[in-house]
Design a protein around this motif. Structure first.
Motif, PDB file in Angstrom:
ATOM      1  N   ILE A 242      -4.736  39.905  20.325  1.00 60.58           N
ATOM      2  CA  ILE A 242      -3.956  41.126  20.440  1.00 60.58           C
ATOM      3  C   ILE A 242      -2.899  40.932  19.374  1.00 60.58           C
ATOM      4  CG2 ILE A 242      -2.590  42.258  22.162  1.00 60.58           C
ATOM      5  CD1 ILE A 242      -3.848  40.657  24.388  1.00 60.58           C
ATOM      6  N   ILE A 243      -2.893  42.203  18.636  1.00 56.59           N
ATOM      7  CA  ILE A 243      -1.828  42.404  17.602  1.00 56.59           C
ATOM      8  C   ILE A 243      -1.020  43.190  18.454  1.00 56.59           C
ATOM      9  CG2 ILE A 243      -1.052  43.374  15.432  1.00 56.59           C
ATOM     10  CD1 ILE A 243      -3.759  42.712  14.662  1.00 56.59           C
ATOM     11  N   ALA A 244       0.086  42.718  18.862  1.00 57.67           N
ATOM     12  CA  ALA A 244       1.125  43.553  19.693  1.00 57.67           C
ATOM     13  C   ALA A 244       2.615  43.813  19.133  1.00 57.67           C
ATOM     14  CB  ALA A 244       1.431  42.480  20.838  1.00 57.67           C
ATOM     15  N   GLY A 245       2.790  45.202  19.281  1.00 54.70           N
ATOM     16  CA  GLY A 245       4.137  45.532  18.788  1.00 54.70           C
ATOM     17  C   GLY A 245       5.214  46.011  20.115  1.00 54.70           C
TER      18      GLY A 245
ATOM     19  N   LYS B 159       6.945  35.260  23.287  1.00 53.85           N
ATOM     20  CA  LYS B 159       7.067  34.025  23.011  1.00 53.85           C
ATOM     21  C   LYS B 159       6.712  32.894  24.000  1.00 53.85           C
ATOM     22  CE  LYS B 159      11.953  34.107  23.252  1.00 53.85           C
ATOM     23  NZ  LYS B 159      13.255  34.034  22.398  1.00 53.85           N
ATOM     24  N   LYS B 160       6.860  33.536  25.149  1.00 54.56           N
ATOM     25  CA  LYS B 160       6.753  32.561  26.485  1.00 54.56           C
ATOM     26  C   LYS B 160       5.367  32.263  26.665  1.00 54.56           C
ATOM     27  CE  LYS B 160       6.260  36.398  30.015  1.00 54.56           C
ATOM     28  NZ  LYS B 160       6.656  36.758  31.082  1.00 54.56           N
TER      29      LYS B 160
ATOM     30  N   THR C 155       6.606  42.040  17.235  1.00 48.15           N
ATOM     31  CA  THR C 155       8.004  42.557  17.791  1.00 48.15           C
ATOM     32  C   THR C 155       9.180  41.672  16.947  1.00 48.15           C
ATOM     33  OG1 THR C 155       8.125  41.092  19.578  1.00 48.15           O
ATOM     34  CG2 THR C 155       7.168  43.007  19.857  1.00 48.15           C
ATOM     35  N   LYS C 156      10.315  42.359  16.856  1.00 52.97           N
ATOM     36  CA  LYS C 156      11.572  41.838  16.085  1.00 52.97           C
ATOM     37  C   LYS C 156      12.095  40.491  16.860  1.00 52.97           C
ATOM     38  CE  LYS C 156      12.975  45.781  13.573  1.00 52.97           C
ATOM     39  NZ  LYS C 156      14.227  46.739  13.402  1.00 52.97           N
TER      40      LYS C 156
ATOM     41  N   TYR D 225       1.732  33.913  18.697  1.00 54.04           N
ATOM     42  CA  TYR D 225       2.024  33.564  17.240  1.00 54.04           C
ATOM     43  C   TYR D 225       3.060  34.679  16.795  1.00 54.04           C
ATOM     44  CZ  TYR D 225      -2.006  30.434  17.645  1.00 54.04           C
ATOM     45  OH  TYR D 225      -2.775  29.182  18.017  1.00 54.04           O
ATOM     46  N   SER D 226       4.206  34.308  16.598  1.00 54.53           N
ATOM     47  CA  SER D 226       5.072  35.424  15.578  1.00 54.53           C
ATOM     48  C   SER D 226       4.794  35.425  14.505  1.00 54.53           C
ATOM     49  CB  SER D 226       6.574  34.794  15.942  1.00 54.53           C
ATOM     50  OG  SER D 226       7.572  35.685  15.336  1.00 54.53           O
ATOM     51  N   LEU D 227       4.554  36.668  14.093  1.00 57.00           N
ATOM     52  CA  LEU D 227       4.302  37.043  12.468  1.00 57.00           C
ATOM     53  C   LEU D 227       4.980  38.208  12.028  1.00 57.00           C
ATOM     54  CD1 LEU D 227       0.228  37.008  12.588  1.00 57.00           C
ATOM     55  CD2 LEU D 227       2.046  35.040  11.924  1.00 57.00           C
TER      56      LEU D 227
END
Length: 268
Positions: free
Chosen positions: A4-7, A38-39, A32-33, A44-46
């Protein structure tokens, strides 16, 4: 395993909760900014420029299918710093960037396909959110309104070759605002300002249709509660969307709000 590439927006969270309930395996590439996801242990934050890292994570976790969901703001390309893989594709990305958002997304889909990763349509995972009704609360639309709506649809089709926004606002048959890079909600606010400044007596109509060349797998028109609230504040009396090609969030809240304010939402 689904990637899932999530915005931004509430749509990714809705999908994630549904996948958890169904015991489906997935991982999240969080764009997302504020690192909204993150929970989750599988998140993975990108940054949008870390294409190589994204492909590496997907391959490592044997993710052969991905979906794009949520809103990602288009950045200023001159300020971007690309990873090695993205830098390799930079000539293609830069060429697409100059043509518009639609071209960028299509090029990214090609790159994922070249790496044997298939981009899926999020509507397949959330069919209950697809807006299929003809009229959300059966408010009668006048012939003049229908003429304005048809004119708006033609404007969006005509402007599609320039990859300009998927929304336009008309007032009594005249174009009041066309969506630009700022997005639908900011365009609505802008139209409200113009409506007051011009002292328009008639209320406007928002037409939100996919562009002729829009890839609905990664760029799906979405209608949320905030959009309806902004419309009501901006002297807009209704919204017209493309049937079966638009997601509607918080349907019950939207229905109650539209009924209270004699606001129509129709699909064509």
């Amino acid at each position: 395993m689904l990637g899932i590439i999530a915005g931004e927006t509430s749509l990714p969270k809705y999908l994630i909760n549904k996948l958890i309930k169904n015991n489906s395996k997935f991982l999240i590439l969080d764009l997302t900014k504020s690192n909204n996801f993150k929970k989750y242990a599988n998140s993975y934050s990108l940054k949008i420029t870390q294409l190589g890292k994204a492909i590496s994570i997907l391959n490592k976790n044997n993710c052969k299918k991905i979906i794009f969901i949520g809103k990602v703001k288009r950045p200023e390309i001159s300020l971007l710093k690309f990873d090695k893989k993205a830098f390799f594709y930079l000539p293609r990305l830069y060429s697409a960037f100059k043509k518009g958002d639609g071209s960028i997304l299509k090029e990214i889909i090609k790159i994922f396909n070249e790496n044997k990763i298939k981009v899926m349509n999020s509507m397949k995972f959330t069919p209950e959110l697809v807006f299929n009704e003809k009229n959300i609360n059966n408010i009668k639309v006048s012939n003049l309104d229908k003429t304005s709506i048809n004119k708006g649809i033609q404007i969006i089709k005509t402007l599609s070759k320039f990859d300009i926004g998927q929304s336009v606002i008309l007032n009594n048959g005249y174009v009041l605002a066309i969506e630009g890079p700022e997005g639908t909600d900011e365009m609505i606010k802008r139209s409200g300002y113009l409506s007051k400044k011009l002292k328009l007596k008639n209320k406007s109509i928002l037409i939100k249709f996919p562009k002729a060349n829009q890839d609905l797998r990664v760029d799906l028109p979405t209608l949320g509660l905030d959009t309806v609230k902004n419309c009501i504040k901006a002297n807009i009396k209704g919204i017209a969307v493309k049937r079966s090609q638009n997601i509607i969030l918080e349907r019950d809240k939207i229905f109650n709000l539209t009924k209270k304010n004699n606001f129509f939402i129709i699909s064509l």
